[in-house]
Design a protein around this motif. Structure first.
Motif: not given
Length: 318
Positions: A307-308, A294, A297-305
């Protein structure tokens, strides 16, 4: 004298099984912990498997940083599996008894994986140091071959360090009682229950903890000293924020992990409160593994994008 010693040894009861005490309390308290541990264990597996799958599927994540992150996620899956399912069984009252061999194996894998995590976090800090402080030379200083070797060395060093400790513990004698005041077979419990001299094991445990924890922590701290110094010299605030975003997640994980294990293992004697150690161990064995995916995921913009996009595709298929 030899005959008397032999008779005394024969008269001693050699304990071959141990009983994990877990968390004594009411039935409702036990069931609450079972539900909590079960939910956190499933979320840990799901979160870390998702990170591995995400890196495997998306080519933009085929870099040393995410390769090390996959190693960490893979490690966390087995680290929490080494103790949480057994802890749930202990609280349910279905599997409180362990043989000496099984208990020793759990101890070996539990601490070996924990030691490997220390080395992996140090390697990840070094990787971020190269990426931020030497960006032009990063691709030559940290290529895929070097990344594989660093990960392999981290795994080997973690398991080799604890194999020395496990071999010493295997020589201990246990004459009773056989109740371990813990939810996992930990070194403090072994030392508390042994009826033989444990000074050598305590010394070895202290030296190994210094090598594993303090040395890896020192590498991490030095790396982040240079990283922060480099970031502060970046003229624009946007540039500073972008550089710090690449290592903030790792810094958060490092702070949580080293804070708990330093209290547990970097000490000259294991004769501390077992109840306190048990409480702190919950944080390192149950809480930290679920936080890692978490946090990254939450602190990494590339990973969040990424995952979305992955979840949006699944919703479209459904």
């Amino acid at each position: 004298m030899d005959l008397m010693t032999r008779r005394e040894t024969e008269n001693q009861t050699n304990v071959q099984e141990f009983i994990l005490l877990g968390f004594p309390g009411t039935w409702y308290f036990q069931m609450s912990l079972v539900v909590l541990f079960s939910v956190m264990y499933m979320l840990t597996i799901l979160g870390n498997v998702s990170i591995i799958a995400l890196v495997w599927i998306h080519p933009q994540f085929h870099t040393p940083m995410y390769f090390f992150l996959c190693n960490l996620s893979f490690l966390e899956i087995w680290f929490t599996t080494a103790c949480v399912p057994k802890a749930i069984g202990v609280m349910l009252g279905t599997s409180q008894t362990l043989s000496f061999t099984v208990c020793l194996l759990q101890f070996f894998f539990f601490l070996s994986l924990g030691s490997t995590e220390c080395f992996l976090l140090a390697v990840m800090a070094y990787d971020r140091y190269l990426a931020i402080c030497n960006p032009l030379r990063y691709s030559s200083l940290m290529n895929s071959t070097i990344a594989v070797w660093l990960a392999l060395i981290s795994w080997l060093c973690g398991f080799l360090a604890i194999s020395v400790l496990a071999s010493l513990i295997a020589r201990l004698s246990f004459c009773g009682p056989n109740i371990i005041n813990h939810f996992v077979c930990d070194i403090d419990s072994w030392i508390a229950l042994s009826c033989t001299d444990t000074s050598l094991i305590e010394l070895a445990a202290f030296i190994i903890s210094i090598v594993v924890v303090v040395v890896s922590c020192a590498i991490t701290l030095v790396s982040y000293f240079y990283i922060i110094s480099t970031i502060l010299r970046i003229p624009s605030a946007q540039g500073q924020q972008k550089a710090f975003s690449t290592c903030s997640a790792h810094l958060t994980v490092v702070t949580i992990w080293y804070g708990s294990i330093t209290f547990l293992y970097v000490k000259p004697s294991a004769q501390n409160s077992l109840d306190l150690n048990k409480t702190i161990n919950i944080f390192s064995t149950v809480v930290t593994p679920i936080l890692n995916p978490f946090i990254y995921t939450l602190r990494n913009k590339e990973v969040k994008e990424a995952l979305a996009k992955m979840f949006s595709r699944r919703s479209n298929w459904m």
